[in-house]
Design a protein around this motif. Structure first.
Motif, PDB file in Angstrom:
ATOM      1  N   PRO A   1      76.992  40.645  -4.673  1.00 40.04           N
ATOM      2  CA  PRO A   1      78.445  40.818  -4.631  1.00 40.04           C
ATOM      3  C   PRO A   1      79.252  39.892  -5.539  1.00 40.04           C
TER       4      PRO A   1
ATOM      5  N   GLU B   1      77.350  60.557  -2.410  1.00 41.56           N
ATOM      6  CA  GLU B   1      77.281  60.082  -3.796  1.00 41.56           C
ATOM      7  C   GLU B   1      76.078  60.693  -4.492  1.00 41.56           C
TER       8      GLU B   1
ATOM      9  N   ALA C   1      69.325  51.444  -5.022  1.00 40.78           N
ATOM     10  CA  ALA C   1      70.150  50.983  -3.907  1.00 40.78           C
ATOM     11  C   ALA C   1      70.537  52.146  -3.012  1.00 40.78           C
TER      12      ALA C   1
ATOM     13  N   ALA D   1      75.383  45.022  -9.207  1.00 37.40           N
ATOM     14  CA  ALA D   1      76.658  44.557  -8.654  1.00 37.40           C
ATOM     15  C   ALA D   1      76.706  44.746  -7.143  1.00 37.40           C
ATOM     16  N   ASN D   2      76.103  45.802  -6.642  1.00 37.40           N
ATOM     17  CA  ASN D   2      76.074  46.033  -5.197  1.00 37.40           C
ATOM     18  C   ASN D   2      75.074  45.123  -4.483  1.00 37.40           C
TER      19      ASN D   2
ATOM     20  N   ARG E   1      82.429  55.651  -8.349  1.00 36.87           N
ATOM     21  CA  ARG E   1      82.243  54.203  -8.510  1.00 36.87           C
ATOM     22  C   ARG E   1      83.567  53.517  -8.567  1.00 36.87           C
TER      23      ARG E   1
ATOM     24  N   ARG F   1      72.828  54.568  -1.095  1.00 29.50           N
ATOM     25  CA  ARG F   1      74.166  55.067  -1.353  1.00 29.50           C
ATOM     26  C   ARG F   1      74.563  56.021  -0.244  1.00 29.50           C
TER      27      ARG F   1
ATOM     28  N   TYR G   1      75.579  48.932 -11.910  1.00 22.50           N
ATOM     29  CA  TYR G   1      76.214  49.295 -10.637  1.00 22.50           C
ATOM     30  C   TYR G   1      75.348  48.850  -9.455  1.00 22.50           C
ATOM     31  N   VAL G   2      74.053  49.088  -9.556  1.00 23.99           N
ATOM     32  CA  VAL G   2      73.130  48.679  -8.494  1.00 23.99           C
ATOM     33  C   VAL G   2      73.096  47.156  -8.385  1.00 23.99           C
TER      34      VAL G   2
END
Length: 87
Positions: free
Chosen positions: A58, A11, A5, A54-55, A87, A7, A51-52
């Motif tokens: 949404p 980051e 993803a 979740a981004n 994060r 960033r 994390y990816v």
């Protein structure tokens, strides 16, 4: 194909290596089992992957479980806070 993803520039960049790269290439798989010795990057790779996801999604709900809440707090959450900054 590896999905990374976008960033912000400030980051840190994570690139999965070894067997963790296979996790990032899983498509249409409902369950994945990851095994390996302590310190091999399993937790970091999984946390970065989640994390990816979740981004990208949404409204995604993710459950991270361990045998006890104390165990989760002392291991997985420490890894997330120390190795996945910002994060």
């Amino acid at each position: 194909m590896t999905v990374v993803a976008a960033r912000p520039v400030d980051e840190p960049y994570y690139a999965p290596q070894g067997r963790m790269a296979a996790l990032w290439d899983c498509r249409g798989v409902r369950e994945v089992v990851i095994a390996g010795p302590a310190g091999s990057g399993k937790s970091r790779g999984i946390l970065e992957y989640l994390y990816v996801l979740a981004n990208l999604h949404p409204h995604l709900r993710i459950l991270i479980a361990r045998l006890t809440r104390k165990s989760l707090t002392e291991t997985t959450l420490v890894t997330f806070e120390e190795e996945c900054p910002g994060r």
